[in-house]
Design an enzyme around this catalytic site. Sequence first.
Site, PDB file in Angstrom:
ATOM      1  N   SER A 183       0.841  -1.176   0.000  1.00 47.09           N
ATOM      2  CA  SER A 183       0.000   0.000   0.000  1.00 47.09           C
ATOM      3  C   SER A 183       0.897   1.255   0.000  1.00 47.09           C
ATOM      4  CB  SER A 183      -0.911  -0.065   1.223  1.00 47.09           C
ATOM      5  OG  SER A 183      -2.016   0.764   1.079  1.00 47.09           O
ATOM      6  N   ASP A 430      -8.465  -5.471  -5.919  1.00 51.00           N
ATOM      7  CA  ASP A 430      -8.087  -4.326  -5.084  1.00 51.00           C
ATOM      8  C   ASP A 430      -8.371  -3.020  -5.827  1.00 51.00           C
ATOM      9  OD1 ASP A 430      -6.897  -2.509  -3.390  1.00 51.00           O
ATOM     10  OD2 ASP A 430      -4.840  -3.162  -3.813  1.00 51.00           O
ATOM     11  N   HIS A 455      -6.005  -6.404  -1.695  1.00 47.74           N
ATOM     12  CA  HIS A 455      -4.959  -5.469  -1.264  1.00 47.74           C
ATOM     13  C   HIS A 455      -3.770  -6.202  -0.626  1.00 47.74           C
ATOM     14  CE1 HIS A 455      -3.878  -1.310  -0.931  1.00 47.74           C
ATOM     15  NE2 HIS A 455      -3.846  -1.272   0.389  1.00 47.74           N
TER      16      HIS A 455
END
Lengths: 499, 499
Positions: A183, A430, A455
């Site tokens: 991320s 995601d 994710h």
Amino acid sequence: MPRLIPLLLLLLLLLLLSISISFAYPLRTPRSLAPFARRLRPRAPANYDYETRFFQQRLDHFSFADQPPFQQRFLVGSATAGWGRGDPIFFYCGNEGDIEWFAANTGFVWEFAPRFSALVVFAEHRYYGESMPFGSKERAYKDAESLSYLTAEQALADYAILLTDLKKNLSSENSPVVLFGGSYGGMLAAWMRLKYPHIAIGALASSAPILQFENIVPPETFYDLVSNDFKRESVSCFKAIKESWDALEAQGKEHNGLLKLICGRRNLNNTDALSDWLDSAYSYLAMVDYPYPSDFLMPLPAYPIKEVCKKIDNYAEGTSLLERIYAGVNIYYNYTGTVDCFDLEDDPHGMSGWGWQACTEMVMPMSSSEENSMFPAYNFDFAAYGDECVESYGVKPRPRWITTEFGGHDISKVLEKFGSNIIFSNGLLDPWSGGSVLQNISDSIIALVTPLGAHHIDLRPSTNNDPDWLVKQRESEINLIQSWISDYYQGKKGASNSM
Amino acid sequence: MPRLIPLLLLLLLLLLLSISISFAYPLRTPRSLAPFARRLRPRAPANYDYETRFFQQRLDHFSFADQPPFQQRFLVGSATAGWGRGDPIFFYCGNEGDIEWFAANTGFVWEFAPRFSALVVFAEHRYYGESMPFGSKERAYKDAESLSYLTAEQALADYAILLTDLKKNLSSENSPVVLFGGSYGGMLAAWMRLKYPHIAIGALASSAPILQFENIVPPETFYDLVSNDFKRESVSCFKAIKESWDALEAQGKEHNGLLKLICGRRNLNNTDALSDWLDSAYSYLAMVDYPYPSDFLMPLPAYPIKEVCKKIDNYAEGTSLLERIYAGVNIYYNYTGTVDCFDLEDDPHGMSGWGWQACTEMVMPMSSSEENSMFPAYNFDFAAYGDECVESYGVKPRPRWITTEFGGHDISKVLEKFGSNIIFSNGLLDPWSGGSVLQNISDSIIALVTPLGAHHIDLRPSTNNDPDWLVKQRESEINLIQSWISDYYQGKKGASNSM
């Protein structure tokens, strides 16, 4: 009825919290990339042994202004029995939250480090967890002045200095460093490999939306992908959600209408907060739509969107549209008994670190299209966004800065013959994948894409339920990392032979 | 006798100036890379037409602290008749001085730009020339706090933002940018290509000692190379200089001894300043030991070291060693009638920009070896250096920062498969060449080395007296730049064809 009380209490808490997640609904502040990280107390990390250390950092690396230093927390894996001088270092670039939480959720690094005799280091990002400038979170988050130095470039410089010093202290300056991050942490890992190639030989950047800026990808991407995740499970579910916003608005206009739904909340006279709460649930569900039961953000069943849609599509559960919606998102929010994971006093000024970052550098424009999205149509309005930032944080965003500093436009051409050893891994479920690198750029800047991944699933601890594609994805990553490390040692050998 | 007065006056001025060049002699603060730039008024640039513009910059790009913006000066070539949208931009990364002076001395860029239909831009470095934060040099140079933002990283960010904005304003976002720079400007050009590959497609870094840090090259390198330049012309000259320091010391101990030499200077009770003045002359002579008459730092004959040594070796000119030394360095300093080029009020606080940079980031350790050097033996002592910086500027140097931020150690391995399109050009007479890149790193990170070249001679305006090797060196550079530009347009074409 008594069984309902804790649930309603929890909902109240969640609503309160959701308000601080982002600005008022129509503004569509980008979600935190690791939502809730800042307010979840880390669960006890499974089996990962590490020492907690602190390192003194400058507040502003890029000036010589006389500022007080701060203590950066970092975790060093204790299971270093196999590690010797010159062996690899696996370095996780901490993102916007408590580093112990990331350590606990990044099993990939812990599980594979022993195979490389690698020392594991997780470094905490400044202004998060216990790495607070000015001695405390309260003082660090006091105002725009104290928050000034919460930037990605400063965080990268922290990591560069920490690594340089650590290697020196270990008398292991020749250790190859491999960066990891998911991320926002993945963005940092990729950027760090690009900006500090002399410090790290490569980076695994998982679910790193480094292109979610300016006009590089269409601003509708994120919400279109969330919507697709629901449509993919059930078209009727997608449609129900799309229709629900008007119903919510209508309900909100009735006197005390919202109170019927959420109970106990006073002074709630518009539907924005509730909309935002639903928006959060859908967006986070899309991020954690994992193929097995998980508890990254919340304890959830496998493929949670499927379960949510089952509820929304189940007319037997309730009569009204909103009641079905409510039953659906309960799958996401309904985890009684874990309220102690929340700390309402965590952010006494209502300022969150990621909110500040989104209002300064991390300006990720997000719109919602009329056609493809199940969310209310919305066009990102930078002027309004900027005004809101001035009001909330006393700071004006610099929307072009990230692409000026780190690039992004035309990335395939720019990096085709520049840079090496980066893996951009993404799962197409995601919603952040739309802003990431999904095609190979060169022989060694590689995109690994899994159609059913969510994710940064690849970084999560392995489970017995991992599907084959996930096992294979991790193998590909390990093989690439292996090749970087072999190349590095080969080069070293060549260099010492030729001397 | 009356003819002597202007000369003595000049010497007095020079002595006063030499004191502000650097700290007391034994400390051996590194020379400014473009010495005197900060105090020479630029000579009228030959035939180069440009417009002077100003661009508003942030003071600290890497924080959101509320600081006053400043106006950065930049020059844009007017001869842009052939330039159209999408055509190249040749961008000179200004170094530690007035940008007009660099524009006047960087004929290479002006002469070759038309061949590429390139727009020429010379950007001034913050805190130099007219690019002063806080509105004036006096306020910018007031103290350590006001000087805090005089760093290389901030300067690079200035250039990145200026270029991004300029291209946008010209509606020419697809223009390939080629960076140029000599000396410190060359370091900036190389670093900028490495840090901002999305903004510039390549860099010609001439005489850029990016390895003159920490323990990458031996600290004796610089003075050894200066000494070699003298020894190469005349061993007896080298020996005479080596012996002269003791003689100078002895003379200084006599009452008024020094006054005999330089006349009119009061309160001069040690030989440090005079030693420093001689040291400067020798070092700068080595830098500008060009094969034709030049006036970069001073009006000088071709191969000036040869001329200096003729004087020093000429026993007929004087009887004492010091008188011969004095006759020699007069070749360097003796250019009467140009005193108006100096501005004693230029630096009212005795603080120079390069002095600040050398005391913060640009810590280039310099020693002088007993055996190979003609200078007094000296071992670089970081502790003493740091103390002096605290005393002079109120700032502590960060000696490891530049290599942490920009690398340098093991550069061939690090950049072998990372980065592209950089030319490191060096002349081996230049004492800075010892700290630069002298071997090819990859197919596109190229070292061009000329045994008889001095400090960034390739960037100077071409002359009728240019030796063949210089003409060929420039051709090689142009061919490489041509290939970068062709590759870039080829890639663009490929990209648009495939869409």
